[in-house]
Design an enzyme around this catalytic site. Structure first.
Site, PDB file in Angstrom:
ATOM      1  N   HIS A   1      -6.026  10.192   6.977  1.00 55.01           N
ATOM      2  CA  HIS A   1      -6.556   9.216   7.927  1.00 55.01           C
ATOM      3  C   HIS A   1      -7.694   9.555   8.851  1.00 55.01           C
ATOM      4  O   HIS A   1      -8.314  10.837   8.321  1.00 55.01           O
ATOM      5  CB  HIS A   1      -5.637   8.273   8.724  1.00 55.01           C
ATOM      6  CG  HIS A   1      -4.494   7.537   7.882  1.00 55.01           C
ATOM      7  ND1 HIS A   1      -4.984   7.112   6.641  1.00 55.01           N
ATOM      8  CD2 HIS A   1      -3.225   7.486   7.975  1.00 55.01           C
ATOM      9  CE1 HIS A   1      -3.975   6.446   5.993  1.00 55.01           C
ATOM     10  NE2 HIS A   1      -2.861   6.773   6.991  1.00 55.01           N
TER      11      HIS A   1
ATOM     12  N   THR B   1       0.591  11.351  -1.391  1.00 52.98           N
ATOM     13  CA  THR B   1      -0.242  12.172  -2.198  1.00 52.98           C
ATOM     14  C   THR B   1      -0.606  13.383  -1.284  1.00 52.98           C
ATOM     15  O   THR B   1      -0.803  14.318  -2.019  1.00 52.98           O
ATOM     16  CB  THR B   1      -1.409  11.300  -2.369  1.00 52.98           C
ATOM     17  OG1 THR B   1      -1.039   9.952  -3.023  1.00 52.98           O
ATOM     18  CG2 THR B   1      -2.446  12.026  -3.504  1.00 52.98           C
ATOM     19  N   ALA B   2      -0.703  13.159  -0.127  1.00 51.72           N
ATOM     20  CA  ALA B   2      -0.974  14.450   0.670  1.00 51.72           C
ATOM     21  C   ALA B   2      -0.116  15.604   0.512  1.00 51.72           C
ATOM     22  O   ALA B   2      -0.619  16.667   0.223  1.00 51.72           O
ATOM     23  CB  ALA B   2      -1.033  14.217   2.213  1.00 51.72           C
TER      24      ALA B   2
ATOM     25  N   LYS C   1       0.852  -1.209   0.036  1.00 48.04           N
ATOM     26  CA  LYS C   1       0.207  -0.150  -0.080  1.00 48.04           C
ATOM     27  C   LYS C   1       0.926   1.088   0.015  1.00 48.04           C
ATOM     28  O   LYS C   1       1.743   1.421   0.858  1.00 48.04           O
ATOM     29  CB  LYS C   1      -0.803  -0.167   1.442  1.00 48.04           C
ATOM     30  CG  LYS C   1      -1.638   1.382   1.455  1.00 48.04           C
ATOM     31  CD  LYS C   1      -2.887   1.298   0.563  1.00 48.04           C
ATOM     32  CE  LYS C   1      -3.889   2.399   0.807  1.00 48.04           C
ATOM     33  NZ  LYS C   1      -4.587   2.351   2.132  1.00 48.04           N
ATOM     34  N   VAL C   2       0.683   1.866  -1.012  1.00 47.80           N
ATOM     35  CA  VAL C   2       1.644   3.030  -1.146  1.00 47.80           C
ATOM     36  C   VAL C   2       0.883   4.480  -1.690  1.00 47.80           C
ATOM     37  O   VAL C   2      -0.236   4.397  -1.913  1.00 47.80           O
ATOM     38  CB  VAL C   2       2.807   3.016  -2.212  1.00 47.80           C
ATOM     39  CG1 VAL C   2       3.629   1.673  -1.921  1.00 47.80           C
ATOM     40  CG2 VAL C   2       2.132   2.751  -3.680  1.00 47.80           C
ATOM     41  N   SER C   3       1.686   5.704  -1.587  1.00 52.50           N
ATOM     42  CA  SER C   3       0.821   6.995  -1.977  1.00 52.50           C
ATOM     43  C   SER C   3       0.671   6.559  -3.493  1.00 52.50           C
ATOM     44  O   SER C   3       1.774   6.476  -4.379  1.00 52.50           O
ATOM     45  CB  SER C   3       1.603   8.117  -1.494  1.00 52.50           C
ATOM     46  OG  SER C   3       1.732   8.025   0.007  1.00 52.50           O
TER      47      SER C   3
END
Length: 288
Positions: free
Chosen positions: A162, A118-119, A63-65
């Site tokens: 989150h 991404t944030a 699980k990655v950006s």
């Protein structure tokens, strides 16, 4: 944690976060409840760690950006399910000061969860237009340490992801901006946050099996939410069960089961726009 296997097949290494959306999505597969699925060996890690793992080529499934994709698509393929993409779920910029605006971030220290998240990519796109003087120092902290750091004055502002969307007021913090509102308002697309990638070297047959396993795990989670509850709460870092439920409800949606054309279009827009601003390398390797 390794899912049960009766054959000699090597378990696939999968790394995702301990956040409720990930544990909810992968519970059935991780516990060997998806018939015919490849066995997996699960590791939990924060997004900054999984992004770095992907760049080093470590791990079968991660699980990655979405922002890290241009750096890793030579070795990994984007899977069309299992990730986090949606509306009304963007990262927030927070400070201690009520009524603070974008210009108040000029020259200030900002904590972010990963410089290749991404944030942070969305923050850079937003700040380029909203903070003409630019922010000051950017420091990377695990996402669960950002709000305490802002509250305690260790940093001036924090970019949070989150469940922080549901809990930041409890830290006495105030919202400066919502990166999801910025993204959706300027592009009309849902916001791409976390992607599931798998090594191309697994081959087409195993990649199909992985995709099928994730989709089946998602369906089981939706069909029987109670089955994963203990697993979700055990890894949710003392999160209130109601917050965990809200977290799952926001981040696990139709795009989790299938990115579809709308999801892929959002990802292409993010990567194309960021490349056009010189924030990411250009890539044409995004799989459909």
């Amino acid at each position: 944690m390794t899912s049960p296997t009766t054959g000699a097949e090597r378990p696939l290494g999968i790394t995702y976060s301990p956040c409720p959306n990930d544990t909810f999505v992968f519970h059935a597969w991780a516990h060997g409840r998806v018939a015919g699925a490849p066995p997996v060996d699960v590791t939990f890690a924060d997004i900054d760690i999984t992004n770095a793992m992907a760049e080093r080529g470590e791990g079968d499934i991660l699980k990655v950006s979405y922002a890290v994709l241009p750096y890793v698509l030579d070795r990994y393929t984007l899977l069309p399910c299992g990730g986090a993409l949606g509306r009304g779920c963007g990262p927030l910029v927070l400070t201690r000061t009520e009524g603070a605006g974008p210009l108040d971030l000029t020259g200030r220290t900002v904590a972010v969860p990963s410089v290749k998240s991404t944030a942070y990519l969305l923050f850079r796109l937003w700040a380029a237009a909203q903070v003409p003087g630019g922010v000051g120092e950017v420091v990377v902290l695990p996402f669960h340490e950002i709000m305490p750091a802002v509250r305690d004055g260790k940093v001036d502002a924090g970019l949070v992801i989150h469940e922080a969307r549901f809990t930041y007021r409890g830290y006495g913090l105030h919202k400066v901006a919502d990166m999801g509102e910025f993204w959706e308002g300027t592009t009309g697309h849902p916001i791409p946050l976390g992607a599931i990638i798998a090594k191309r070297s697994l081959g087409e047959e195993r990649l199909r099996a992985v995709t099928d396993a994730i989709r089946a795990s998602v369906r089981q989670a939706w069909d029987d939410p109670a089955a994963s509850r203990a697993y979700v709460l055990a890894h949710a870092q003392e999160m209130d069960p109601a917050v965990a439920d809200a977290h799952i409800g926001l981040y696990v949606n139709d795009f989790t089961a299938d990115l579809g054309e709308a999801g892929h279009a959002a990802v292409r827009e993010l990567l194309t726009r960021a490349a056009g601003e010189g924030l990411l390398p250009a890539t044409t390797a995004l799989d459909s």
